[in-house]
Design a protein around this motif. Sequence first.
Motif, mmCIF file in Angstrom:
data_model
loop_
_atom_site.group_PDB
_atom_site.id
_atom_site.type_symbol
_atom_site.label_atom_id
_atom_site.label_comp_id
_atom_site.label_asym_id
_atom_site.label_seq_id
_atom_site.Cartn_x
_atom_site.Cartn_y
_atom_site.Cartn_z
ATOM 1 N N PRO A 87 0.880 -1.365 0.024
ATOM 2 C CA PRO A 87 -0.045 0.052 -0.162
ATOM 3 C C PRO A 87 0.889 1.250 0.021
ATOM 4 O O PRO A 87 1.971 1.159 0.590
ATOM 5 C CB PRO A 87 -0.763 0.077 1.312
ATOM 6 N N VAL A 88 0.377 2.411 -0.472
ATOM 7 C CA VAL A 88 0.864 3.530 -0.666
ATOM 8 C C VAL A 88 0.044 4.608 0.193
ATOM 9 O O VAL A 88 -1.087 4.859 -0.338
ATOM 10 C CB VAL A 88 1.323 4.218 -2.199
ATOM 11 N N THR A 89 0.405 4.977 1.284
ATOM 12 C CA THR A 89 -0.161 5.676 2.109
ATOM 13 C C THR A 89 0.134 7.177 2.156
ATOM 14 O O THR A 89 0.986 7.663 1.651
ATOM 15 C CB THR A 89 0.115 5.233 3.456
ATOM 16 N N TYR A 90 -0.864 8.099 2.623
ATOM 17 C CA TYR A 90 -0.592 9.422 2.731
ATOM 18 C C TYR A 90 -0.526 9.808 4.083
ATOM 19 O O TYR A 90 -1.365 9.594 4.902
ATOM 20 C CB TYR A 90 -1.938 10.493 2.137
ATOM 21 N N ASN A 91 0.624 10.572 4.673
ATOM 22 C CA ASN A 91 0.836 10.738 5.834
ATOM 23 C C ASN A 91 0.679 9.614 6.777
ATOM 24 O O ASN A 91 0.394 9.878 7.974
ATOM 25 C CB ASN A 91 0.074 11.942 6.423
ATOM 26 N N SER A 93 -1.248 7.426 7.030
ATOM 27 C CA SER A 93 -2.697 7.121 7.414
ATOM 28 C C SER A 93 -3.480 6.286 6.250
ATOM 29 O O SER A 93 -3.153 5.098 6.260
ATOM 30 C CB SER A 93 -3.424 8.544 7.852
ATOM 31 N N TYR A 94 -4.299 7.081 5.564
ATOM 32 C CA TYR A 94 -5.172 6.412 4.572
ATOM 33 C C TYR A 94 -4.461 5.752 3.343
ATOM 34 O O TYR A 94 -3.412 6.496 2.911
ATOM 35 C CB TYR A 94 -6.293 6.987 4.414
ATOM 36 N N VAL A 95 -4.844 4.724 2.717
ATOM 37 C CA VAL A 95 -4.116 4.208 1.436
ATOM 38 C C VAL A 95 -4.824 4.801 0.459
ATOM 39 O O VAL A 95 -6.147 5.062 0.165
ATOM 40 C CB VAL A 95 -4.341 2.507 1.555
ATOM 41 N N ARG A 96 -3.572 5.474 -0.202
ATOM 42 C CA ARG A 96 -3.987 6.077 -1.484
ATOM 43 C C ARG A 96 -4.329 5.328 -2.821
ATOM 44 O O ARG A 96 -4.957 5.351 -3.436
ATOM 45 C CB ARG A 96 -3.062 7.153 -2.044
ATOM 46 N N TYR A 97 -3.144 4.132 -2.817
ATOM 47 C CA TYR A 97 -3.491 3.064 -3.659
ATOM 48 C C TYR A 97 -2.617 1.870 -3.489
ATOM 49 O O TYR A 97 -1.879 2.128 -2.489
ATOM 50 C CB TYR A 97 -3.210 3.696 -5.340
ATOM 51 N N CYS A 98 -2.591 1.084 -4.155
ATOM 52 C CA CYS A 98 -1.573 -0.126 -3.908
ATOM 53 C C CYS A 98 -0.898 -0.416 -5.055
ATOM 54 O O CYS A 98 -1.417 -0.164 -6.352
ATOM 55 C CB CYS A 98 -2.607 -1.585 -3.576
ATOM 56 N N VAL A 99 0.350 -0.921 -5.126
ATOM 57 C CA VAL A 99 1.503 -1.087 -6.066
ATOM 58 C C VAL A 99 1.815 -2.614 -6.249
ATOM 59 O O VAL A 99 1.952 -3.122 -4.920
ATOM 60 C CB VAL A 99 2.257 -0.205 -6.255
ATOM 61 N N GLU A 100 2.232 -2.871 -7.267
ATOM 62 C CA GLU A 100 3.192 -4.244 -7.288
ATOM 63 C C GLU A 100 4.274 -3.842 -8.022
ATOM 64 O O GLU A 100 4.279 -2.988 -9.375
ATOM 65 C CB GLU A 100 2.451 -5.536 -7.841
ATOM 66 N N LEU A 101 5.529 -4.524 -7.907
ATOM 67 C CA LEU A 101 6.820 -4.296 -8.781
ATOM 68 C C LEU A 101 6.626 -4.972 -10.193
ATOM 69 O O LEU A 101 6.074 -5.917 -9.842
ATOM 70 C CB LEU A 101 7.714 -5.083 -7.756
ATOM 71 N N LEU A 102 6.834 -4.201 -11.018
ATOM 72 C CA LEU A 102 6.745 -4.769 -12.432
ATOM 73 C C LEU A 102 7.684 -5.930 -12.666
ATOM 74 O O LEU A 102 8.888 -5.883 -12.266
ATOM 75 C CB LEU A 102 7.059 -3.700 -13.529
ATOM 76 N N SER A 103 7.410 -7.066 -13.295
ATOM 77 C CA SER A 103 8.090 -8.133 -13.444
ATOM 78 C C SER A 103 9.353 -7.850 -14.343
ATOM 79 O O SER A 103 10.443 -8.502 -14.144
ATOM 80 C CB SER A 103 7.394 -9.131 -14.206
ATOM 81 N N ASP A 104 9.456 -6.920 -14.948
ATOM 82 C CA ASP A 104 10.734 -6.555 -15.776
ATOM 83 C C ASP A 104 11.404 -5.324 -15.262
ATOM 84 O O ASP A 104 11.836 -4.683 -16.043
ATOM 85 C CB ASP A 104 10.488 -6.314 -17.158
ATOM 86 N N SER A 105 11.069 -5.075 -14.030
ATOM 87 C CA SER A 105 11.339 -3.620 -13.471
ATOM 88 C C SER A 105 13.024 -3.589 -13.550
ATOM 89 O O SER A 105 13.386 -2.369 -13.727
ATOM 90 C CB SER A 105 11.133 -3.566 -11.858
ATOM 91 N N ILE A 106 13.716 -4.568 -13.683
ATOM 92 C CA ILE A 106 15.182 -4.350 -13.566
ATOM 93 C C ILE A 106 15.720 -3.700 -15.033
ATOM 94 O O ILE A 106 16.700 -3.027 -14.818
ATOM 95 C CB ILE A 106 16.037 -5.910 -13.546
#
Length: 349
Positions: A87-91, A93-106
């Motif tokens: 989760p990516v939060t603000y201050n 506290s509340y969750v602004r959105y959720c993320v996952e690492l891209l499989s080809d992030s490298i």
Amino acid sequence: MISSVRQYDSGTYTCRGYRGRDSQSSEISNAVTLTVSERAQAVLNVSPQSWLTEGDSVSLSCEVRDSSTGWTFSWYRSVPYRECLTPVTYNHSYVRYCVELLSDSIRGSGGSYTLSPAAQHHTGVYVCRAERGEPAYQTQYSNTQPLWITGLSPPVSLIISPSRTQHFSGDSLSLSCEGQSDSTGWRVRRYTHSGNVSDCSSFRGSVTGSRRTIRYLYTSHTGVYWCQSESGGSSNPVNITVHNLPTTKLTVEPQNPVFTGESVTLKCEVQGYDGWTYQWRYKKKAQSQWTTVSQSVFYTVNRDTLTISGDAVVNGDQYQCRGERHDRPTTSKSSNIVTITVHGKITAT
């Protein structure tokens, strides 16, 4: 050693040596100033643009504000809440959105992530993050950067009902993911200009199968909407803008206070559009219920004006109006409330 510095560790530091067996000490060392800034911020940009056609090329670039060396970059894409591991939060506290690492992030570790050619399943909202050092120091997540990629044959389509070019506060709206094949496993998602990503299943309203109904639209519902599958497939994105209803201003002539027996004329003005008719209502002092005003011996209605005869002008009565018309928007906001103030009869001296 300070194992994890904070901003309050900023300051000027000195040291000196001390030998316990003979109580000897050295001179004070030179001073070293330590400045601890806020957590480093990653900044994400797109080139050439965020709205693309399938087959175009697009590059995302990530950099660290006020710093340029030694960083390694990672790339993420937003995912629905129920798949949330990061989760990516603000201050905090509340969750602004959720993320996952891209499989080809490298392949974007140097700070640039290119899609060439871009495909429809690349539609989504991206963020990046940088790290350096040992143990690794990580920046905050970057700003969000959407990529909207339209294709000729999307696997599903986002259907909006009713289909309108304009939406206004108070309207209702249904959204559903429909395709030639089974459309289960798809969900409607939204991206707002403030950078938040949400699933439409979290909106107030009703859910029937894959259809999401928003019973009452607000301007905060403005954003880009699309369908996304559990496997990452996407529909063409749709930009939905919700407008405020036109504002209405009510004025009175003569201005308060008026004298007993004087007639009063109210004028109703709607800001924007044309073709308005006007609805009037009033409320007696100390009463809670409004009553519709219509043409009578006491009230003269002439398009955008209402004239109240002197016999009907009562101290403390309140009046309000709004506009109505056949085209959209079919109504305006209700006007400000005008309260009539009556003094005794005017006397000559």
